[in-house]
Design an enzyme around this catalytic site. Sequence first.
Site, PDB file in Angstrom:
ATOM      1  N   CYS A  87      -6.890  -0.705 -46.602  1.00 46.36           N
ATOM      2  CA  CYS A  87      -6.882   0.862 -46.293  1.00 46.36           C
ATOM      3  C   CYS A  87      -7.857   2.167 -46.424  1.00 46.36           C
ATOM      4  CB  CYS A  87      -5.454   1.477 -47.116  1.00 46.36           C
ATOM      5  SG  CYS A  87      -5.050   3.189 -46.996  1.00 46.36           S
ATOM      6  N   CYS A 141       0.885  -1.303   0.076  1.00 42.98           N
ATOM      7  CA  CYS A 141       0.080   0.096   0.113  1.00 42.98           C
ATOM      8  C   CYS A 141       0.892   1.209   0.038  1.00 42.98           C
ATOM      9  CB  CYS A 141      -0.848   0.127   1.289  1.00 42.98           C
ATOM     10  SG  CYS A 141      -2.582   0.355   0.809  1.00 42.98           S
TER      11      CYS A 141
END
Lengths: 456, 421
Positions: free
Chosen positions: B339, B132
């Site tokens: 494309c 922590c």
Amino acid sequence: MSTGNEMLLEKLQANFNEVEPPLSHQEAFEEASRCLYCYDAPCITACPTGIEIPSFIKKIASDNLLGSARKIMEANPVGASCARVCPTEELCEGACVLNGSTQPIMIGKLQRYATDWAIHNEKVLFKSGKPNGKSVGVIGGGPAGLSAARELGLMGYGVTIYEAEEEAGGLDTYGIVSFRLPKRVSFWEVDQVKQVGVDIRTNTRVGRDVSLEELKENHDAVILSVGMSDVPMLGIEGEELNGVHDAIEFVKQTKSGQLSQAFAGKKGVVIGAGNTAIDGATCAVRLGAENMKILYRRSEKEMTAYDFEYEFAKQDGVEFRWLTAPKRLIGDEAGNVCAIECEKMELGEADADGRRRPMPIPDSTFTLEVDFVIKAIGQTRYTDLLEQFNIHHDGGVVTLNDDRFETSVNNVFSCGDVIFGKGQGEAMVVTASEQGKQTAYQVHEKLSGLQAESTA
Amino acid sequence: MYTNVAGIKSPNPFWLASAPPTNSGYQVQRAFEAGWGGAVWKTLGEPIINTSSRFAAVSFNGQRVAGFNNIELITDRPLEVNLREIEETKLRFPDHAIIASLMVEPEQEKWHEIVKRVEAVGVDGLELNFGCPHGMAERGMGAASGQVPELVEKQTYWVKEVAQTPVIVKLTPNITDITVTAESAVQGGADAVSMINTINSLAGVDIHTWNTVPNVDGKGAHGGYCGPAVKPIALNMVAECARNPSINVPISGIGGIGDWQNTVEFMLMGASGVQVCTAAMHHGFSIVEDMIDGLSNYLDEKGIGSVQEIIGKTVPKYSDWGDMDLNYQTVARINNDVCINCNKCHIACEDTAHQCIDMLKGEDGEPILQVREEECVGCNLCSIVCPVDGAIDMIEKDNNLPPLSWNTRQNAINAKSLANS
Ligand SMILES: Cc1cc2nc3c(=O)[nH]c(=O)nc-3n(C[C@H](O)[C@H](O)[C@H](O)COP(=O)(O)OP(=O)(O)OC[C@H]3O[C@@H](n4cnc5c(N)ncnc54)[C@H](O)[C@@H]3O)c2cc1C
Ligand SMILES: Cc1cc2nc3c(=O)[nH]c(=O)nc-3n(C[C@H](O)[C@H](O)[C@H](O)COP(=O)(O)O)c2cc1C
Ligand code: SF4
Ligand code: SF4
Ligand code: SF4
């Protein structure tokens, strides 16, 4: 009784509220985030005014709405109207690369989002340029005239717009139905033009209240941007009867003063099938007409209305009668139209402009009962005015010198619907706007060229 | 799906990490009902007081919770209550794994006491929270002790002195080299390590009020970062530990895991099971359904009988930069039929890579994008920015050169200079 009337009026007024809902903040942000920010983006090329679309969209995503609105209006002085009335699927959105993979970006709606923000927050986007001592007169304050005036104002010209109507904005203000384009949007654009120092003289019809000669004397250059005029005569019997309306005038009535309650529960037909016909029909539906039919002498395929307009009319319950031509309008004893005699058509050979010519089918006459008729078969030209000004024209379409937007009269330029036709441009708000801009640049080039000569 | 992490057994590899989702018996039981295989109970210790306003998240391009930031501490409920609920939950779900996460001051008696108390209620294992990064660390616990290798080793040792169940040490990423503290945990006798806890972070600053995000009545402090954004960092830490021969204990992988694909990645990289926090907080417990279903379909499709078989399969492929073949070459190739002509590859390569994608016109004037392959360095940038799958392939280019890594090259040079001297 009066409360009943008020209720009806309220109901009708609600019918004229804008139909398309705006994007919420979140929707706009998400849609803006979806834009790829293409390099050398095809959407920009497809916009007649060349708005830097990826850039204004990126600014929405970064919550820079002032910058976004300015980007739009910089390129297109009527960009807020265009956000609502452009046939985007044929322009920017049709060119969006995402058509090739997912869904195109809702460019129009995003453009509306940014400009709505500017309208709502009463933003002034531009300041007039440093005065250069020259002045330009603009005849007609529609999209073309406003756009030219705004560009010239930015460059420091003293500009005066002469506008025949009570308010400027042209068809944006009076011609395009409120439920697609509320007047306040057009008024904001007019206001933006005033903010760059443009003087707008309304209720001033050139050729009647002031002559072209006066304008030529008072200004270094004149721009003619009067658009087009009324709907032409059908040339059939009964046209002078009560209850026969000109579509443009009809729409204009719905955008000025109180809505008429005379159409509630009535049956009407519209003659023609362009965008104006559709606007006339949908306005009538929203005025409470019980049944509206659009009569067109060609077929669905030849219809000139945009797809979105056609869809819109169908959703409003407008019926279409293809291959149907009016032969005669029939009146009752009081002189009110009460029926229309029609004839069925079939398509023959293609004519000069490539469209198949409709031919009457023998013995196919029938009669429709109607309470009113709206004529929407195009717009006439200000031919008399052009004659009066000695400006060369071809059937009311101004003839231009080269690509410089200058007419046959020295230092008189022209743009917008008044030059549309005979292969010149398209009758759209966005083309009128772009032509206005280009005309301003041509005026500037010519006037600054003159300046160079006189100082030499 | 059956999983075994250092002797802690669970019906599947999906555990909830010690965090808000495992705060109470009610929640853990709901989670087990939803399908989670195990739960690491919200860290137990001396109850604390939490701040109001605790979380913040980072959105990216409209995607919420790309990263998550919290300043929450360990459990704020009395130990007795937690213990009672653990016991109840274990009775109801005997086959599911319940691991108690623990954090106390670095004192031997304190560790002994808490270990005995939680084991008495029947937990399947212990996880020592040395990770922590906020609040508890200011009091000498959590990351503060997890950043000191000696403290990691010593505290693990104290726990192992009394623990009957397997001990997992949860490591903090807020250090330079995670293998150092992992090794200390192993030295101390850890049965497994788990990583990562959250990364020190400040989620943002409100540009209008100039307050930090989050803030508690106008004041902010650093928090811990987790969620999708931390996955690459966590994955590397797991991998570094997995390929380190001195860290020869199982690894429980944590950090940014949200679906079965992430899980497979962590397991291939050496994790024996995974723990999840943010994804559950974002979407609820039901996400585990697709995690289980997706993983099981994946294994079936690959003809793999048990999930245990994929553990560590990519570890041998993870090495040092110096071992990579410098003569290997790839180039970009654009499939113009796929494309969509956004030109993003062009501008990316032009402005920020090697200027080798041309915007050309085809025979009918249609736009064509083409890579000048001689100049392409195979950096991948164009294929990364390309918005369409399959429009750019990175293809291998045969250059007829033998493999040569930096290390072999340096060795050869050294050998040569030695021979010359
Ligand atoms: C019903 C209808 C619907 C339409 N819908 C769309 C649409 O959805 N999308 C789209 O892009 N386009 C649409 N259009 C077309 C579009 O409105 C026009 O192309 C555009 O307004 C042309 O701009 P303009 O400035 O050239 O002319 P106008 O908008 O016609 O403006 C001309 C102005 O000149 C003024 N004027 C005229 N004569 C004089 C004079 N002698 N002295 C002073 N002032 C004068 C007029 O009052 C008017 O204000 C529609 C048109 C109509 C009729
Ligand atoms: C709000 C919050 C509270 C947390 N509390 C604890 C805790 O009490 N003990 C602990 O070991 N880890 C705690 N964590 C860290 C998580 O267990 C986990 O290691 C981290 O969030 C990374 O996983 P994720 O990316 O799946 O969220 C907490 C995380 C969050 C978001
Ligand atoms: S083409 Fe579409 S995606 Fe590309 S910049 Fe224009 S709107 Fe955005
Ligand atoms: S891989 Fe890199 S260098 Fe090669 S074309 Fe793509 S961006 Fe350019
Ligand atoms: S980025 Fe992809 S889609 Fe865009 S132009 Fe390049 S190859 Fe085509």
